[in-house]
Design a protein around this motif. Structure first.
Motif, short mmCIF file in Angstrom:
data_model
loop_
_atom_site.label_atom_id
_atom_site.label_comp_id
_atom_site.label_asym_id
_atom_site.label_seq_id
_atom_site.Cartn_x
_atom_site.Cartn_y
_atom_site.Cartn_z
N LYS A 74 -3.78 6.28 1.58
CA LYS A 74 -2.91 5.79 0.51
C LYS A 74 -1.77 6.76 0.16
O LYS A 74 -1.74 7.36 -0.93
N ALA A 113 1.93 -1.88 -1.43
CA ALA A 113 1.09 -2.21 -2.58
C ALA A 113 1.98 -2.58 -3.75
O ALA A 113 2.81 -1.77 -4.19
N LYS A 114 1.83 -3.81 -4.25
CA LYS A 114 2.68 -4.26 -5.35
C LYS A 114 2.43 -3.50 -6.64
O LYS A 114 3.34 -3.35 -7.47
N ASP A 115 1.22 -3.02 -6.85
CA ASP A 115 0.92 -2.30 -8.08
C ASP A 115 1.51 -0.89 -8.07
O ASP A 115 1.83 -0.35 -9.13
N MET A 168 6.58 -4.67 -2.07
CA MET A 168 5.50 -3.98 -1.35
C MET A 168 5.82 -2.51 -1.13
O MET A 168 4.93 -1.65 -1.13
#
Length: 324
Positions: A74, A113-115, A168
């Motif tokens: 990540k 990752a949208k968050d 994204m």
């Protein structure tokens, strides 16, 4: 912050690694400075390092399970340098497509990752332009790539813009001209054929120039590229005004100018023989000669001051390497 560099074992990748470790921090998504706690280097061949912040993932970007490991890690920021370059892409376009396009799509899926969209910095290329060109090509000139590599880079720019639109990733791309000076050993890449003139000239070796004396090319030093990639990463999105791609401002210099610059810096007469390579000439002739950017000043992306500076930087690099 966790920072990933793909293609980290390459010419630009090694210089960027050193620049990031020296900087020690990047601007995060919140617009504040974040300390680089881990730097993951991904490539098939990686140089050794003793810096405790560095981790190695020695593998091809499209090898099985590579991106699964990246996804699990990540990263907060990604510098995506992995690519099959111009000459190799012309010889094996299917492999180049897999690395230059398909692997990018998979990378976006792996890290997007949208968050918390990571910043994804991408070196695009002068090769996205081609055909009948004006004397100076700006950021928004119509793209007509004349090589597989240029086509792949143009596709990648659109993919990154779309992934950014979907939230994204936060992608930014810097189109690079010829990047100098590759330290060797010699390769058949376009940039290295020109770098060889500087490399040999500085060390007093005879060299062969594969282009005509009056052939002009846009160039930038690898040190300037590394700093500009970091600058682009840290740029305030507001200052980018909705634009995700810009040209790297470049010096335009002829082969004859290169040789004369080497002579001035070294106070010698380089031993250079001209031997035209028609295939290389065809590629270079399809590129812009003047490479400029109206967007660069607003985000702090700069050009080198002179070609003598590029030669001097390389000469200093050799001296430091010899003294180490």
């Amino acid at each position: 912050m966790r920072v990933l560099i793909t293609g980290a074992g390459g010419f630009i990748g090694r210089t960027l690694t050193s620049a990031l470790l020296q900087a020690g921090a990047l601007t995060n998504a919140a617009g504040t400075s974040g300390t680089i706690e881990e730097l993951l280097l991904l490539d098939t061949h990686l140089p050794p390092t003793s810096d405790p912040r560095v981790r190695h993932l020695q593998a091809g970007i499209n090898a099985p399970d590579t991106l699964k490991q990246v996804a699990a890690w990540k990263p907060h920021s990604v510098f995506h340098l992995a690519a099959v370059l111009t000459s190799a892409a012309e010889q094996d376009p299917a492999r180049a497509l897999a690395v230059n396009v398909s692997a990018l799509a998979e990378l976006i899926d792996a890290v997007g990752a949208k968050d918390a969209p990571p910043r994804l910095i991408f070196p695009s290329s002068i090769a996205v332009f081609g055909g009948l060109l004006p004397d100076h090509v700006d950021d928004d000139h119509l793209q007509r790539p004349q090589t597989s590599y240029g086509t792949h880079k143009a596709i990648a720019e659109l993919m990154l813009a779309d992934a950014t639109r979907h939230g994204m990733v936060d992608a930014r791309a810097l189109r690079l001209p010829i990047v100098l000076v590759h330290p060797g050993p010699p390769t058949q890449s376009v940039s290295d054929r020109i770098a060889g003139i500087v490399r040999d000239g500085v060390t007093g070796k005879p060299s062969i120039c594969p282009l005509r004396a009056d052939t002009k090319v846009p160039v930038v030093s690898v040190e300037t590229v590394a700093q500009n990639l970091i600058t682009l990463h840290n740029a305030d999105p507001v200052k980018m005004r909705g634009k995700r791609v810009l040209n790297q401002p470049a010096l335009t210099i002829s082969m004859e100018d290169i040789i004369e610059s080497i002579a001035r810096v070294t106070n010698t007469t380089p031993n250079v023989t001209y031997a035209l390579d028609p295939d290389l000439k065809k590629i270079v002739d399809s590129w812009p000669k003047g490479f400029i950017s109206t967007r660069a000043p607003s985000v702090g992306v700069v050009a080198d001051k002179s070609f003598e500076d590029i030669v001097s930087q390389y000469r200093q690099h050799l001296a430091e390497k010899s003294a180490a």
